[in-house]
Design a protein around this motif. Structure first.
Motif: not given
Length: 612
Positions: A84, A88, A147, A151, A190
């Motif tokens: 993550s 991200i 991710f 994102t 998220l």
């Protein structure tokens, strides 16, 4: 991030995961000795002493499964954190960096996402070697591209908004831009991805250990226990049940957290408490509809799941052959009122009314005949570009209702479609039915949408701001077309617009809405001549551009309405227009809601107060 509204799946899933986490903390202290103690009862079947039997060295399988909870959860959390954070950061940093860095970063994400996460993780694990640390890094880095892609896609929509552009122009540094503007606006999705990713990481880590490239002896997690249990699957299947049940239960609970968060963060939905709330009983309006009215709407209420009223007690009627206009500022509830009539409210909204009927068809009931809905109500939407499926030719889309609900043959349906296109003044209709929507201009698409609404022979056409997306000259043609259809076919219409000038030109009668309520009903003739009574209607007329000069020969100034309408959740108990009204009565207007009496809802009008 939106405030989380708790719901049953979310509470149950989080409670279950909490118990598993507590078990992971306590298990090594309670069952470590049983999990490591050797005995002569190798591969013993399930019994009262060993509920899941023993492994090849005589160790209790249930105790080992419970003790393995800590290492499995620690590895899953660590790998999820790596995936993550890395994803991200990559997905957001590209949108706060320069153009070249952004292009390079987006291409890198595209390349990384092409490879399956587990395959990428196995390659990394092969390079780094075996063991818990290598497994965590492999799965964490392997899951980062997912991710990063999500994102980057979400950050793209936020990064192009005006408030981000203004922040850039003000010299806000990238780190503050990231923390203040990007991440808070994408935090909800998220969170959902985090819970789902945890379940995927758990399975992937267990898979690596099961294949022998993850946790190595003497350490053990659920995946390595499953590997051991599989060796005696046919002789002692109970040995594999423990790790399988642990992996499955934890993964399912994590998935339910994602589903619960999706429901809790959905602006159209809410938690369990919100879904159980119901609006107050609807009171019939004091203005009764004539018995011969085609459409009767009395006390219509449209609510969110939390009980907030987006349409609050709206009442009006449409007579046969009549065009009734709904006018008001954006957010006044016009479109929701129209979509309630057509039973096309967005998911999550509910409509209730004392009466909502089209002749003898109950539009507020739990069930309505879909054939009658499709054939007796025609819809003309606001945006002609989004009205048709770009992948299908016009002919198939225009004839769908005829063929499904009126059982028309292919040849007959196409002939009627060509005739309808000709009626709405489209040249070469034979060619248009064979074209795709993108091959038509905006005006032609809007005419085609009117033709589609006319084809089944509807008794009522709902036109939801049908000219907003068109240029001025095309607007005039479309308005003339709608009036001509009303004259020649006698079709009733419910015409929605925020342009009071258009409403006065097209309609026979006008219903003025403000803050989800009807504030005045008057004839179009009275509207055109300025004989409005409600202060809001007068303000709308004063704010409309006019070509006439004043008596002194000067150009008339355009009036403005100060302030803005209240949000539905913040609507005051009294008159919603009181804060903007030039004739507000102290005390009364702020505390008491005016009734719609004598076709106007205003305390000042009822008491004959004139503006100063």
């Amino acid at each position: 991030m939106r405030r989380i509204r708790w719901n049953t799946p979310l509470v149950v899933a989080l409670s279950g995961l909490g118990l598993i986490a507590l078990l992971g903390i306590a298990a090594p202290f309670l069952w470590e000795e049983e999990a490591t103690a050797l005995s002569g009862a190798a591969r013993a079947p399930a019994s009262a002493e060993h509920w899941l039997g023993t492994d090849a060295l005589g160790r209790d399988v249930l105790a080992r499964t419970l003790v393995a909870t800590r290492l499995t959860l620690e590895m899953s959390l660590a790998a999820t954190a790596i995936a993550s954070v890395a994803g991200i950061l990559l997905g957001t940093v590209v949108w706060v960096s320069g153009r070249r860095v952004r292009e390079l970063g987006l291409r890198l994400i595209d390349v990384m996402i092409c490879y399956p996460a587990l395959l990428l993780a196995m390659v990394i694990a092969t390079v780094l070697g075996t063991g818990p640390t290598a497994s965590i890094l492999a799965i964490g880095l392997g899951g980062a591209p997912a991710f990063a892609r999500l994102t980057a896609n979400m950050a793209a929509s936020v990064a192009q908004r005006d408030f981000v552009t203004q922040a850039r122009l003000m010299g806000v540094p990238p780190s503050r831009l990231l923390a203040r503007h990007l991440l808070p606006n994408i935090s909800g999705p998220l969170l959902i991805l985090l819970s789902v990713a945890f379940a995927n990481v758990l399975v992937a880590l267990s898979g690596l250990s099961f294949l022998g490239v993850g946790v190595q002896s003497p350490d053990y997690d659920w995946g390595s226990l499953l590997n051991s249990g599989l060796e005696s699957l046919y002789t002692n299947p109970a040995e594999a049940i423990g790790p399988v049940a642990a992996i499955t239960l934890t993964g399912v609970l994590a998935g339910f957290v994602g589903d619960g968060l999706a429901t809790a963060l959905d602006p159209r939905g809410g938690g369990a408490k919100a879904r159980t709330r119901r609006p107050a009983p609807v009171s019939p309006s004091s203005l009764r509809a004539p018995a011969d009215a085609l459409l009767k709407v009395d006390g219509l209420v449209v609510t969110l799941p939390d009980g907030t009223r987006l349409v609050d007690g709206v009442s009006f009627h449409v007579a046969p052959g009549e065009i009734v206009g709904l006018v008001g500022e954006s957010g006044s509830g016009k479109s929701l009122t129209a979509m309630s009539v057509a039973r096309l409210l967005p998911e999550g909204l509910s409509a209730h009314a004392a009466e909502l009927t089209l002749d003898d068809l109950d539009l507020a009931g739990p069930e309505a005949d879909p054939r009658r809905l499709a054939t007796e109500i025609g819809i003309v939407y606001q945006d002609p570009s989004a009205s048709f499926n770009p992948a299908l030719k016009m002919g198939g889309q225009l004839t769908e209702t005829l063929r499904v609900h009126q059982r028309a043959g292919r040849a007959e349906a196409y002939k009627r479609a060509v005739d309808a296109l000709e009626q709405v003044r489209i040249e070469n209709p034979d060619r248009v039915v064979k074209q795709y929507p993108h091959e038509l201009s905006g005006g032609m698409r809007q005419r085609a949408m009117i033709a589609a609404a006319l084809l089944p022979g509807p008794r009522l056409i709902v036109a939801d701001e049908p000219t907003t997306a068109l240029d001025v000259t095309v607007q005039a043609d479309v308005l003339d077309l709608l009036k001509d259809i009303n004259r020649t076919h006698g079709t009733s219409m419910l015409f929605i617009s925020h342009d009071i000038g258009v409403i006065g030109t097209v309609c026979h009668r006008v219903v003025v809405m403000y803050a989800s309520r009807v504030v005045e009903e008057l004839s179009a003739a009275d509207l055109r001549t300025g004989r409005a009574r409600h202060p809001y209607t007068k303000a709308l007329l004063a704010a409309s551009p006019r070509l006439q000069d004043t008596d002194a020969g000067e150009r008339a100034l355009l009036a403005t309405i100060p302030g803005r309408p209240p949000a539905p959740a913040d609507r005051p108990t009294g008159c919603a227009f009181a804060d903007r009204c030039p004739v507000v009565l102290d005390g009364l207007c702020a505390t008491e809601r005016p009734d719609l009496t004598d076709a106007v809802a205003c305390h000042a009008v009822h008491q004959e107060v004139q503006p100063i």
